[in-house]
Scaffold this motif. Structure first.
Motif, PDB file in Angstrom:
ATOM      1  N   ASP A 130      -6.124   3.268  -2.262  1.00 54.84           N
ATOM      2  CA  ASP A 130      -6.056   2.813  -0.877  1.00 54.84           C
ATOM      3  C   ASP A 130      -7.424   2.818  -0.219  1.00 54.84           C
ATOM      4  O   ASP A 130      -7.729   1.963   0.620  1.00 54.84           O
ATOM      5  N   SER A 136      -5.746  -0.868   4.326  1.00 50.42           N
ATOM      6  CA  SER A 136      -5.467  -0.777   2.897  1.00 50.42           C
ATOM      7  C   SER A 136      -4.452  -1.827   2.464  1.00 50.42           C
ATOM      8  O   SER A 136      -4.571  -2.416   1.383  1.00 50.42           O
ATOM      9  N   GLY A 173       0.972   4.714   0.449  1.00 54.84           N
ATOM     10  CA  GLY A 173       0.215   5.819   1.008  1.00 54.84           C
ATOM     11  C   GLY A 173       0.874   7.165   0.779  1.00 54.84           C
ATOM     12  O   GLY A 173       1.866   7.293   0.059  1.00 54.84           O
ATOM     13  N   ASP A 187       0.852  -1.195   0.000  1.00 59.78           N
ATOM     14  CA  ASP A 187       0.000   0.000   0.000  1.00 59.78           C
ATOM     15  C   ASP A 187       0.886   1.242   0.000  1.00 59.78           C
ATOM     16  O   ASP A 187       1.575   1.521   0.979  1.00 59.78           O
TER      17      ASP A 187
END
Length: 488
Positions: free
Chosen positions: A236, A427, A12, A10
């Motif tokens: 996400d 996520s 981010g 993930d």
């Protein structure tokens, strides 16, 4: 599913999180590796794409994936970020993240030129500097030499996916604004207006489909096994929705983090015009349609207060928990850096209403926590009003979501049962589920990876009076932002 592990990555806003999950849903390894953003006074917010690759290599090694029997790799990440690469897969400039707001003039121009974007995009998309259309026009106007070199316009997870498999692919929701989410075709009028070839928009496929497999070159670079399936991947937000079960059956949900993402999934989306206060995910992009909205500041509000008080965030939460509930408690509006849903204004600012000389740091901390939860209830209520349905429970995911005082504040404001996902990196878990789905050819095969959640019952029904008070305070913030004048 065979006895393999599934790797979720993930990407981010501030770091990549890697999660290694076995077929029973048990976490076998995790890692987080940060990367920086570069901010400027004109609203710049950029990241070096090479940092995504560096962080991915380190996270894969640290979570133990290099030594595990990884059956599939799933991807998720921040959107809407604009990342342009050339034919060799090299970034032509730093990525413009979703926090980049320098394209305000371009957003206004596009709104004036095209009016409602729903016809172009297949879903409502606000004309703001945060989204890809304004960013694309800004690049075309201010950095044409970089746009001329661009072969593909991707998201961070798609960039890493390209380097893993050699395939330039995205999913419809992550590429909204560049492509129509219903037809999956590039938005030709936008590209024509910007003077950019529409062929720069990548081909689209479902998030749970296989974008390709890890190449021999990527296997050596990232420490994975050549031939491992890699998913197309999701934003996400949608990956976290998958993790909390928002696509299993209609339900309300709150996904917590720096900002919150709040909404309601449904099997019966209303016909007609979309809400102008929410985003709507059609079934062309997900198993259920969803009316939802991202806020701008939730956990960020606690970080702000911690800095103001010279404390750490856990200490602020402990302080908030020590304050007794009061009928005359101040109301906090968390519009500290503007607000997305439900007002979609970058210029609005937050504030406190009802402060008294009796309020101390603990009362202020409690007001901030409660104000964040009320902002979430505000978005959920707008979604319920739009869909004509009430969420009988709310599924919650995110770091600290099940800890006091967050759980008590959400139960008090929502006034209905909550199911809190045990895994804190929702996520990344959703990304691992996508990796399993890509390997097995169906999304349903990934549900066993979800693990556990805990149910919390409210002590009493939520107070509509509290929501009304919050909305009055929010209106005061909007009115102040409309009329404010510089200090002389």
């Amino acid at each position: 599913m065979r006895a393999s592990c599934w790797l979720g990555l993930d990407f981010g806003t501030s770091s990549v999180k890697a999660l290694l999950v076995d077929s029973s849903g048990a976490v076998r390894g995790r890692a987080g590796v940060a990367y920086p953003s570069s901010y400027g006074r004109r609203g710049e917010a950029e990241q070096d794409p090479s940092d995504y690759l560096r962080a991915a290599r380190e996270a894969i090694a640290r979570c133990g994936a290099a030594e595990a029997d990884v059956g599939g790799v799933g991807l998720a990440g921040q959107t809407p970020t604009l990342l342009a690469i050339d034919r060799d897969g090299e970034a032509v400039r730093p990525a413009l993240t979703w926090q980049d707001h320098r394209a305000e003039a371009e957003a206004a121009e596009l709104a004036e030129t095209f009016g409602s974007g729903e016809r172009l995009f297949g879903t409502r998309l606000p004309w703001t500097a945060a989204y890809a259309p304004a960013k694309l026009l800004w690049l075309a106007r201010h950095e044409h030499e970089h746009v001329a070199r661009a072969r593909w316009l991707l998201q961070p997870k798609d960039f890493v996916g390209f380097r893993l498999t050699g395939a330039a692919v995205s999913d419809p929701w992550s590429s909204k604004g560049l492509a129509n989410v219903l037809t999956r075709a590039p938005v030709a009028p936008l590209f024509e207006h910007a003077g950019v070839a529409a062929t720069a928009a990548p081909p689209l496929a479902d998030a749970w489909e296989r974008r390709g497999t890890v190449t021999a070159k990527a296997a050596e670079e990232f420490g994975l096994t050549a031939g491992t399936p890699v998913s197309v991947g999701w934003s996400d937000a949608l990956a976290a929705m998958l993790a909390v079960g928002a696509f299993d059956a209609p339900t309300g949900f709150v996904l917590t983090g720096t900002s919150s993402i709040v909404g309601l999934s449904t099997a019966d989306a209303p016909a007609g015009a979309a809400s102008d206060r929410l985003l709507e995910i059609p079934t062309a992009c997900a198993p259920l349609s969803v009316a939802y909205g991202p806020t701008e500041s939730s956990g960020a509000s606690l970080t702000w207060l911690a800095t103001l008080l010279g404390m750490e965030v856990p200490d602020v939460l402990e302080l908030a928990a020590s304050a007794p509930p009061r009928a005359d408690s101040p109301i906090f509006v968390p519009y500290l850096a503007g607000e997305r849903a439900p007002v979609w204004r970058t210029d609005v600012r937050g504030g406190f209403l009802g402060l008294s000389a009796d309020d101390g740091p603990a009362d202020i901390a409690r007001a901030v926590v409660l104000g964040v939860c009320l902002s979430e209830l505000d978005v959920l209520s707008v979604a319920e009003e739009h869909l004509g349905a009430r969420a009988t429970e709310v599924r919650v995911g995110g770091r600290g979501a099940g800890t006091p005082p967050w759980s008590q504040a959400r139960l008090a404001t929502l006034g209905r049962p909550m199911r809190v996902l045990e895994e804190r990196d929702a996520s990344a878990l959703g990304a691992a589920m996508l990796g399993a789905a890509a390997a097995h050819g169906e999304l349903a095969a990934a549900r066993a990876l979800r693990g556990h959640d805990a149910q919390h019952e409210p002590l009493e029904a939520g107070s509509s009076t509290l929501l009304e008070a919050y909305r009055e305070a929010a209106q005061a913030s909007l009115a102040w932002s409309d009329r404010r004048i510089p200090w002389s």
